[in-house]
Design a protein around this motif. Sequence first.
Motif, PDB file in Angstrom:
ATOM      1  N   ALA A  67    -103.816 -43.728  40.714  1.00  0.00           N
ATOM      2  CA  ALA A  67    -104.720 -44.872  40.830  1.00  0.00           C
ATOM      3  C   ALA A  67    -104.223 -45.844  41.889  1.00  0.00           C
ATOM      4  CB  ALA A  67    -104.873 -45.575  39.485  1.00  0.00           C
ATOM      5  N   VAL A  68    -102.914 -46.068  41.951  1.00  0.00           N
ATOM      6  CA  VAL A  68    -102.376 -46.971  42.974  1.00  0.00           C
ATOM      7  C   VAL A  68    -102.639 -46.402  44.370  1.00  0.00           C
ATOM      8  CG1 VAL A  68    -100.274 -48.010  43.917  1.00  0.00           C
ATOM      9  CG2 VAL A  68    -100.670 -48.028  41.454  1.00  0.00           C
ATOM     10  N   LEU A  69    -102.533 -45.107  44.526  1.00  0.00           N
ATOM     11  CA  LEU A  69    -102.827 -44.499  45.829  1.00  0.00           C
ATOM     12  C   LEU A  69    -104.298 -44.687  46.208  1.00  0.00           C
ATOM     13  CD1 LEU A  69    -100.773 -41.198  45.554  1.00  0.00           C
ATOM     14  CD2 LEU A  69    -100.135 -43.313  46.733  1.00  0.00           C
ATOM     15  N   ALA A 105    -103.524 -44.496  56.088  1.00  0.00           N
ATOM     16  CA  ALA A 105    -102.106 -44.818  56.236  1.00  0.00           C
ATOM     17  C   ALA A 105    -101.514 -45.496  55.000  1.00  0.00           C
ATOM     18  CB  ALA A 105    -101.898 -45.711  57.460  1.00  0.00           C
ATOM     19  N   VAL A 106    -102.260 -46.395  54.379  1.00  0.00           N
ATOM     20  CA  VAL A 106    -101.692 -47.124  53.230  1.00  0.00           C
ATOM     21  C   VAL A 106    -101.302 -46.170  52.105  1.00  0.00           C
ATOM     22  CG1 VAL A 106    -102.178 -48.841  51.436  1.00  0.00           C
ATOM     23  CG2 VAL A 106    -102.762 -49.332  53.815  1.00  0.00           C
ATOM     24  N   PRO A 107    -102.183 -45.269  51.656  1.00  0.00           N
ATOM     25  CA  PRO A 107    -101.736 -44.363  50.583  1.00  0.00           C
ATOM     26  C   PRO A 107    -100.648 -43.386  51.033  1.00  0.00           C
ATOM     27  CG  PRO A 107    -104.020 -43.919  51.165  1.00  0.00           C
ATOM     28  CD  PRO A 107    -103.609 -45.134  51.906  1.00  0.00           C
ATOM     29  N   VAL A 108    -100.647 -43.014  52.312  1.00  0.00           N
ATOM     30  CA  VAL A 108     -99.586 -42.121  52.794  1.00  0.00           C
ATOM     31  C   VAL A 108     -98.235 -42.832  52.733  1.00  0.00           C
ATOM     32  CG1 VAL A 108     -98.687 -40.959  54.862  1.00  0.00           C
ATOM     33  CG2 VAL A 108    -101.064 -40.638  54.191  1.00  0.00           C
ATOM     34  N   VAL A 109     -98.210 -44.084  53.164  1.00  0.00           N
ATOM     35  CA  VAL A 109     -96.961 -44.858  53.104  1.00  0.00           C
ATOM     36  C   VAL A 109     -96.547 -45.078  51.652  1.00  0.00           C
ATOM     37  CG1 VAL A 109     -95.950 -47.125  53.581  1.00  0.00           C
ATOM     38  CG2 VAL A 109     -97.261 -45.949  55.356  1.00  0.00           C
TER      39      VAL A 109
END
Length: 112
Positions: A16-18, A41-45
């Motif tokens: 869920a956070v991803l 990029a945000v979920p990958v990081v």
Amino acid sequence: MIRALGLLLLFLLELAVLVVGARWGWARDAGPAIRLLAAVAVPVVLAALWGVFGSPKARVVLPAAGKHAFQAAWFVAGGAMLASLGRPLLGVALVVVWAATVTLLRLGGRPA
């Protein structure tokens, strides 16, 4: 059985956070290309950070207190992203459910 359900819930909260990270990246006030880049990029990081510091098979082995602090910060960041998307109650719920699940697993003698 209860440990398995608790661990499943924690895994779903991590996912869920991803998802929230992707939505947060997409909500940036920028052009479509930047928004798409941020949404990816945000979920990958976030996933990379989790893999390095937060996961049970983390590459960097932190002391227990450090790992708990990292995980708490990671879920609070997810809650903060939800709040910045105009969903503060969902953000609080995310953090509370995570904290309650971890607490119950630890009190039951089952470290999360």
